[in-house]
Design a protein around this motif. Structure first.
Motif, short mmCIF file in Angstrom:
data_model
loop_
_atom_site.label_atom_id
_atom_site.label_comp_id
_atom_site.label_asym_id
_atom_site.label_seq_id
_atom_site.Cartn_x
_atom_site.Cartn_y
_atom_site.Cartn_z
N LYS A 22 18.84 27.84 -8.23
CA LYS A 22 18.77 28.96 -8.41
C LYS A 22 17.52 29.69 -8.31
O LYS A 22 17.58 31.24 -8.32
N GLU A 69 2.58 32.74 -3.53
CA GLU A 69 1.55 32.63 -2.88
C GLU A 69 2.26 31.87 -2.48
O GLU A 69 1.48 31.61 -0.78
N GLY A 75 3.36 30.57 -7.75
CA GLY A 75 2.21 29.61 -6.75
C GLY A 75 3.57 30.04 -5.81
O GLY A 75 3.31 29.12 -4.84
N LYS A 99 15.90 24.37 -29.70
CA LYS A 99 15.90 23.40 -29.34
C LYS A 99 15.84 22.90 -31.01
O LYS A 99 14.61 22.44 -31.17
N ALA A 143 3.30 26.98 -9.94
CA ALA A 143 2.39 26.07 -9.90
C ALA A 143 3.62 24.93 -11.70
O ALA A 143 4.00 25.93 -11.83
N ASP A 144 3.13 23.81 -11.24
CA ASP A 144 4.19 22.89 -12.15
C ASP A 144 3.10 22.95 -13.18
O ASP A 144 1.75 22.53 -13.28
N ILE A 145 3.53 23.88 -14.67
CA ILE A 145 2.69 23.92 -16.03
C ILE A 145 2.12 22.66 -16.00
O ILE A 145 1.47 22.80 -17.06
N ARG A 146 3.34 22.06 -16.40
CA ARG A 146 3.04 20.56 -17.41
C ARG A 146 1.99 20.08 -16.69
O ARG A 146 0.96 18.60 -16.98
N GLU A 150 0.96 34.93 -13.35
CA GLU A 150 0.11 33.91 -14.39
C GLU A 150 -0.68 35.16 -15.24
O GLU A 150 -1.18 33.71 -16.20
N GLY A 161 -4.31 31.28 -8.49
CA GLY A 161 -4.86 30.25 -7.93
C GLY A 161 -5.38 29.85 -7.15
O GLY A 161 -5.64 29.08 -6.34
N ALA A 219 8.46 28.81 -8.71
CA ALA A 219 8.38 29.57 -10.13
C ALA A 219 6.59 29.25 -10.02
O ALA A 219 6.61 29.17 -10.77
N ARG A 238 10.33 27.64 -25.65
CA ARG A 238 11.72 27.99 -24.98
C ARG A 238 12.21 26.43 -25.86
O ARG A 238 12.88 25.27 -25.67
C1 3H9 Z 1 0.75 29.46 -11.13
O1 3H9 Z 1 1.44 28.67 -10.44
C2 3H9 Z 1 -0.80 29.29 -10.55
C3 3H9 Z 1 -1.17 29.57 -9.19
O2 3H9 Z 1 -1.63 30.77 -8.74
C4 3H9 Z 1 -1.85 28.66 -9.05
C5 3H9 Z 1 -2.02 27.18 -8.95
C6 3H9 Z 1 -3.44 25.79 -8.29
N1 3H9 Z 1 6.32 24.74 -14.92
O3 3H9 Z 1 12.07 29.95 -18.74
P1 3H9 Z 1 13.56 28.57 -18.90
C7 3H9 Z 1 10.19 25.01 -17.12
S1 3H9 Z 1 0.89 29.46 -12.75
C8 3H9 Z 1 6.82 23.39 -14.70
O4 3H9 Z 1 13.85 28.34 -19.99
P2 3H9 Z 1 15.02 30.44 -17.07
C9 3H9 Z 1 11.08 25.56 -18.45
O5 3H9 Z 1 10.01 24.60 -19.85
C10 3H9 Z 1 3.00 29.71 -12.65
N2 3H9 Z 1 8.29 24.21 -15.80
O6 3H9 Z 1 14.55 29.67 -17.93
C11 3H9 Z 1 11.86 24.94 -19.63
O7 3H9 Z 1 11.89 23.46 -19.06
P3 3H9 Z 1 12.59 23.13 -20.42
C12 3H9 Z 1 3.45 31.08 -12.90
C13 3H9 Z 1 8.31 24.99 -15.99
O8 3H9 Z 1 15.98 30.51 -16.20
C14 3H9 Z 1 12.43 25.20 -18.04
O9 3H9 Z 1 12.26 25.36 -16.60
N3 3H9 Z 1 4.63 31.04 -12.34
C15 3H9 Z 1 7.95 26.25 -14.65
O10 3H9 Z 1 15.29 31.69 -18.58
C16 3H9 Z 1 13.58 26.26 -17.73
O11 3H9 Z 1 13.07 27.24 -17.60
C17 3H9 Z 1 5.54 31.28 -14.01
O12 3H9 Z 1 5.04 31.45 -15.18
C18 3H9 Z 1 6.48 25.82 -14.64
N4 3H9 Z 1 6.51 26.75 -13.59
O13 3H9 Z 1 13.32 31.36 -16.30
C19 3H9 Z 1 7.07 31.18 -14.03
N5 3H9 Z 1 8.59 27.42 -15.14
O14 3H9 Z 1 14.37 23.21 -20.26
C20 3H9 Z 1 7.44 30.34 -15.44
C21 3H9 Z 1 9.56 26.88 -15.94
O15 3H9 Z 1 12.21 21.83 -20.77
N6 3H9 Z 1 8.27 30.22 -15.64
N7 3H9 Z 1 9.61 25.61 -16.91
O16 3H9 Z 1 12.32 23.47 -22.01
C22 3H9 Z 1 9.55 32.00 -15.28
O17 3H9 Z 1 9.08 32.40 -16.00
C23 3H9 Z 1 10.71 31.49 -15.49
O18 3H9 Z 1 11.58 29.87 -16.43
C24 3H9 Z 1 12.33 31.15 -14.92
C25 3H9 Z 1 13.33 30.68 -14.86
C26 3H9 Z 1 12.31 33.07 -14.27
C27 3H9 Z 1 11.39 30.48 -13.75
#
Ligand code: 3H9
Length: 724
Positions: A74, A122, A119, A297, A80-83, A142, A150, A78, A293
């Protein structure tokens, strides 16, 4: 063109084995690398390793003249892996992988569909070109996790798109669409294709054929800028953020880009990122992200299909009923609203029209939708018989159990089999209401918050006999209405109002014992609430609390403290904002008041009468008492199973009661403070008032076993030994 690499070495260890989550495929002379890590292609360790290995492969692949990076499924990526944030960081780190992409000697193109966030963007900024397909969005969200970009986002974005755009996107975290991104120079091209691979390949072809020069964001020279711009941005952002650090640090990181080389900027970005990553605010906001999220559940509705939801009925067209109807209509449901007589129906319609008109003005609805709502979707009636086809009916009449029981008897008589019958009561016994019908399994509480078309929270109150598919339907309605639905059990006030009653009592005790309502409000504002409890009381109307106190007075326990000082204001006809006076005075309809001097006199008199020796509590002591009351009641709510998990309480307080999200809710906050400290405080306060300050068994048990509320959220151990 050489680029700064610092002293990092970019090689993939020979022992590295690809997990295959990033595939490499040649399409003629273009390599397509597909990131495949469902559901959102988060940049986990395996993805970073694979991406880096594939970039190395591309750089030395003589048959590939350009590369395209795409995401499977899709979204593009999205972030970095927040987990993984809780685990020790393992190489290759994301900034290094992105530097390696940028350093490639041949063009790399990011082809973005869905979203490129954090990321993910990025990575795209590390590529030499970016293409977006229709509907794609890019953003650096972020700050919502209490961190800043970052992996170069704060340094590459201003170089590519300018400081203004970076200052708009980074502190707000809001994503932007393709046309905005193209205008800002973030996207080089917006493709008409819906398929990212096709869009990327077509763009790669043109780059190869035309020999378009590669552009590295790190090499771009930032435009000159007036330093005052950053000062102004910091002030404005800090005001909006109300104590949250990351948006302000986001501005500072962009400012760094204007002051130093790219390499130095990257070092500084890393320092700022790491400091925030280790902060309580990041832990709180990550908790909020995952709790959002987790709310829906629930084992009881796993795999359970909701009932049909197309036509709903609303009984009562007051502020609440009209707000619920508005929310349903704005989200595509048809509504039949029932009132006593034509006049009341007219008033309800006017309220709905004002609500909908407001939404049109704000661009939330189109004028066409507004017309359709009033011509087709909304029906007004004085006859319960008009509800015979409704899939779900929400009662929002006067808060009196007898009145509600009457309504439910009538609903039972007219509604079709399988219709969900819901009450919007904010504290009455849903089991007792269900019991007057022949179908208690179809009855549920749906507790909206006023104004219902704006407030996000919806408590889904599950009664003893409520059927699982009725619960699932409650959550489905929340989804349709774009609310945050939280499961609650039946008790006086459910999750939110029950906890509110407790911390309001603590606040009244603090005030009675020597502080002022204005002291308490100030402390809570500084804590991060948008309003303190007394300003909120003025907004809600002091007559509400007065009526509750009159009802409660005859039922008091012998050692229960009872606070009547607000009655002295009500007796003068001062009910808060709506009368221009309450705890505060609101001159000429102002929404922000100044302290009402009569409050000091009233308190002095009451303390004299009750022979209270004034305590001089510090701000810290006020906060500790207030929060201890909130946490203690919240623990009881979890212990009794009214809230399934601490996270349900946290989200209720955040979405319905203005608890600052960056503190993660009262349970997350309690974990940060330390449960033992809070319990010790409660035991100390109990020496003055052992009726109110009875420690929750759950709190005692957690302290004894060295566990936290977070452990309960993670399913470590039962909620309470006292729960059967
Ligand atoms: C970053 O990038 C730091 C960097 O700058 C620097 C690094 C050095 N990681 O929201 P949904 C999971 S920080 C791990 O229900 P949607 C979410 O928990 C990151 N897991 O779907 C869920 O799991 P579960 C910056 C993630 O279609 C499943 O995916 N990025 C992540 O409504 C589905 O998610 C963000 O902050 C992740 N990054 O929306 C983006 N993202 O099914 C955060 C999601 O087990 N994400 N999951 O509950 C979002 O905004 C929405 O998830 C997205 C999809 C719009 C992508």
């Amino acid at each position: 063109m050489g680029i700064e690499r610092g002293d990092r070495e970019f090689c993939v260890s020979s022992s590295f084995k690809s997990s295959g989550q990033v595939s490499y495929e040649l399409h003629d002379d273009v390599a397509v690398m597909t990131v495949n890590n469902a559901p959102v292609n988060a940049l986990s360790l395996a993805i970073r390793q694979d991406l880096q290995a594939n970039i190395e492969r591309f750089d030395s692949d003589a048959s590939a003249k350009a590369a395209v990076i795409v995401g499977a499924g899709k979204v593009f990526i999205a972030g970095a892996d927040i987990r993984e944030f809780k685990l020790p960081a393992i190489e290759p780190h994301l900034p290094d992988v992105i530097d390696r992409i940028e350093e490639c000697t041949k063009p790399v193109i990011a082809a973005i569909h869905g979203v490129a966030l954090g990321g993910g963007l990025e990575v795209a900024l590390g590529c030499h070109f970016r293409v977006g397909v229709k509907g794609a969005k890019v953003g650096l969200p972020e700050v919502h996790l209490g961190i800043i970009p970052g992996a170069g986002g704060t340094q590459r974005l201003p170089r590519l798109a300018g400081y203004e755009k970076a200052l708009e996107m980074i502190p707000s975290g809001a994503p932007i669409g393709t046309s905005d991104a193209k205008a800002a120079g973030i996207l080089d091209h917006v493709s008409e294709e819906s398929d990212a691979v096709a869009a990327g390949l077509a763009f790669a072809r043109s780059v190869i054929d035309e020999g378009t020069p590669m552009r590295r964001c790190s090499q771009l020279v930032p435009a000159a800028v007036d330093a005052k711009m950053f000062e102004a941005a910091k002030l404005a952002v800090a005001k909006r953020a109300r104590g949250q650090m990351s948006p302000v640090v986001g501005v500072e990181a962009v400012e760094v880009a204007s002051q130093t080389s790219f390499a130095e900027g990257m070092e500084k970005e890393r320092e700022m990122f790491m400091a925030l990553k280790n902060s309580a605010q990041h832990r709180a906001l990550s908790h909020a992200f995952f709790s959002d999220r987790a709310l829906g559940k629930l084992p009881e509705i796993e795999g359970v299909a909701p009932r049909q939801l197309k036509a709903i009925g609303v009984i009562g067209g007051g502020t609440m009923g009209a707000g619920i109807a508005t929310s349903a209509l704005m989200n595509g449901l048809s509504v039949t609203l029932i009132e006593r007589d034509e006049e009341a129906l007219g008033r309800a319609k006017a309220t709905i029209a004002a609500n909908i008109g407001g939404a049109v003005k704000k661009g939330k609805l189109s004028a066409d939708q507004e017309v359709r709502i009033f011509e087709e979707a909304l029906k007004l009636s004085t006859d319960y018989g008009s509800l015979s086809n409704a899939d779900l009916v929400i009662e929002a009449v006067f808060e009196d159990i007898e009145v509600k029981k009457q309504v439910f008897k009538q609903l039972d008589a007219v509604c079709k089999a399988g219709a969900v019958l819901a009450t919007n009561t904010s504290y009455l016994d849903v089991d007792a209401i269900a019991a007057v019908t022949e179908r208690p399994e179809d009855v549920i509480g749906l507790h909206f918050f006023s104004p219902a078309h704006i407030m996000k929270l919806l408590e889904v109150v599950v009664a003893e006999k409520t059927a699982p598919d009725v619960i699932a339907t409650g959550f489905q309605l929340g989804k349709i209405m774009r609310k945050v639905a939280v499961r609650a059990g039946v008790c006086d006030g459910f999750i939110g109002n029950r906890i509110l009653a407790s911390y309001r009592t603590a606040a009244d005790a603090i005030v009675m014992d020597g502080s002022t309502p204005f002291d308490v409000d100030e402390v809570m504002l500084e804590f991060g609430f948008a309003m303190g409890p007394y300003a909120v009381a003025d907004l809600a109307g002091l007559d509400i609390g007065w009526a509750t106190r009159k009802r409660k007075a005859p039922t008091l326990a012998p050692n229960e403290r009872f606070f009547t000082f607000p009655d002295r204001l009500c007796e003068q006809g001062w009910f808060g904002q709506k009368t221009g006076k309450g705890f505060y005075i609101y001159e000429n309809g102002a929404r922000k008041g100044v302290p009402n001097p009569t409050v000091f006199e009233v308190l002095a008199e009451e303390r004299k009468q009750k022979k209270i020796t004034e305590q001089n509590l510090s701000k810290e002591q006020i906060l500790e008492r207030y929060m201890a009351a909130m946490v203690n009641e919240a623990a009881k709510v979890v212990e009794e199973g009214i809230a399934l998990r601490p996270l349900d309480v946290d989200m209720t307080l955040i979405y319905g009661y203005g608890f600052p999200r960056w503190r993660g809710g009262p349970m997350q906050y309690a974990d940060e403070v330390g449960l033992e400290k809070i319990l010790n405080n409660i035991r100390e306060y109990a020496r003055e008032d052992d009726y109110f300050w009875q420690p929750a068994k759950l709190l005692e048990e957690l302290v004894e076993s060295g566990r936290t509320f977070a452990d309960l959220n993670a399913g470590k151990g039962s909620q309470s030994a006292t729960k059967t």
